[in-house]
Design an enzyme around this catalytic site. Structure first.
Site, PDB file in Angstrom:
ATOM      1  CD  GLN A  51      -2.977  -1.039   2.284  1.00 50.82           C
ATOM      2  OE1 GLN A  51      -2.676  -1.602   3.332  1.00 50.82           O
ATOM      3  NE2 GLN A  51      -4.111  -0.374   2.141  1.00 50.82           N
ATOM      4  CG  HIS A 141      -8.264  -5.960   4.822  1.00 54.07           C
ATOM      5  ND1 HIS A 141      -9.423  -5.363   4.363  1.00 54.07           N
ATOM      6  CD2 HIS A 141      -7.264  -5.107   4.472  1.00 54.07           C
ATOM      7  CE1 HIS A 141      -9.119  -4.223   3.762  1.00 54.07           C
ATOM      8  NE2 HIS A 141      -7.808  -4.032   3.815  1.00 54.07           N
ATOM      9  CD  GLU A 142      -3.940  -4.873   6.570  1.00 50.54           C
ATOM     10  OE1 GLU A 142      -3.402  -4.575   5.485  1.00 50.54           O
ATOM     11  OE2 GLU A 142      -4.810  -4.173   7.110  1.00 50.54           O
TER      12      GLU A 142
HETATM   13  O1  GNR Z   1      -8.221   0.681   8.638  1.00 53.87           O
HETATM   14  C1  GNR Z   1      -8.706  -0.376   8.219  1.00 53.87           C
HETATM   15  N1  GNR Z   1      -9.844  -0.854   8.793  1.00 53.87           N
HETATM   16  C2  GNR Z   1     -10.345  -2.120   8.558  1.00 53.87           C
HETATM   17  C3  GNR Z   1     -11.629  -2.416   9.000  1.00 53.87           C
HETATM   18  C4  GNR Z   1     -12.162  -3.672   8.818  1.00 53.87           C
HETATM   19  C5  GNR Z   1     -11.413  -4.660   8.202  1.00 53.87           C
HETATM   20  C6  GNR Z   1     -10.143  -4.379   7.734  1.00 53.87           C
HETATM   21  C7  GNR Z   1      -9.606  -3.126   7.917  1.00 53.87           C
HETATM   22  S1  GNR Z   1      -7.987  -2.802   7.372  1.00 53.87           S
HETATM   23  C8  GNR Z   1      -8.066  -1.072   7.087  1.00 53.87           C
HETATM   24  C9  GNR Z   1      -6.700  -0.514   6.725  1.00 53.87           C
HETATM   25  C10 GNR Z   1      -6.220  -1.132   5.424  1.00 53.87           C
HETATM   26  O2  GNR Z   1      -6.588  -0.796   4.332  1.00 53.87           O
HETATM   27  N2  GNR Z   1      -5.371  -2.126   5.520  1.00 53.87           N
HETATM   28  O3  GNR Z   1      -4.955  -2.753   4.396  1.00 53.87           O
HETATM   29 NI    NI Z   2      -6.546  -2.559   2.956  1.00 54.42          NI
END
Ligand code: GNR
Ligand code: NI
Length: 178
Positions: A51, A141-142
């Site tokens: 990112q 997610h990451e």
């Molecule tokens: O800040 C973030 N909040 C979030 C909320 C719910 C599930 C995943 C996230 S990750 C996100 C930051 C981000 O884009 N990480 O890649």
């Molecule tokens: Ni993200």
């Protein structure tokens, strides 16, 4: 320490598959510090290196959950180097997700509720733990980012197109207001 610019969709760099970290050296330590600065400034609860344009398998997470008594966010900065998901639960959970690379857009995503994960910390120590709740969701997610996947890829085509349309409109409105 520095706040780095965050890449946004549809930048093709977000579709890169990141490569494993081979050495925990001074450059990597600086990248990790800059990623924390960038994440807290955004603000967000997680950030993958891609990112900020670096295709390495590194991510930082801090859920910054409020203290029970004071209500102030408690910092718990955690870095995951070369993370792996060893197992995901059959049970799934749904969270409203957002992404710093898809600014101000949110949608519900279903993922395994708990995951068994391993990773290396910034001292090269290997960890293996069972994670649950928002931490499990955030790690997944990451880790998607490391494979070039965004949370919007988990949505139906219709929902994804609607969300991307809203993003385009918001960007236009912001440009006008500026
Ligand atoms: O800040 C973030 N909040 C979030 C909320 C719910 C599930 C995943 C996230 S990750 C996100 C930051 C981000 O884009 N990480 O890649
Ligand atoms: Ni993200």
């Amino acid at each position: 320490m520095a706040i780095l610019p965050i890449i946004e969709t549809p930048d093709p760099r977000l579709r890169t598959i990141s490569t494993p970290v081979e050495a925990i050296d001074a450059d990597l330590q600086r990248l990790i510090d800059d990623m924390f600065d960038t994440m807290y400034d955004a603000p967000g609860i997680g950030l993958a290196a891609i990112q900020v344009g670096v295709p390495k398998r590194v991510l930082v997470i801090d859920l910054q959950e409020p203290d029970q008594e004071s209500g102030e966010a408690i910092r718990n900065p955690t870095v995951f180097i070369n993370p792996q998901i060893l197992e995901g639960s059959e049970e799934h959970s749904v969270y409203q997700e957002g992404c710093l690379s898809v600014p101000d857009q949110y949608a519900e995503v279903e993922r395994p509720a708990t995951v068994r994960a391993s990773w290396m910390d910034r001292n090269g120590v290997i960890h293996e733990e069972q994670l649950s709740g928002l931490l499990a969701t955030c790690l997944q997610h990451e880790m998607d980012h490391l494979e070039g996947i965004l949370f919007i890829d988990h949505l139906s085509r219709l929902k994804r197109d609607m969300l991307l349309k809203k993003l385009t409109k918001a960007r236009k409105d912001n440009a006008k207001a500026a």
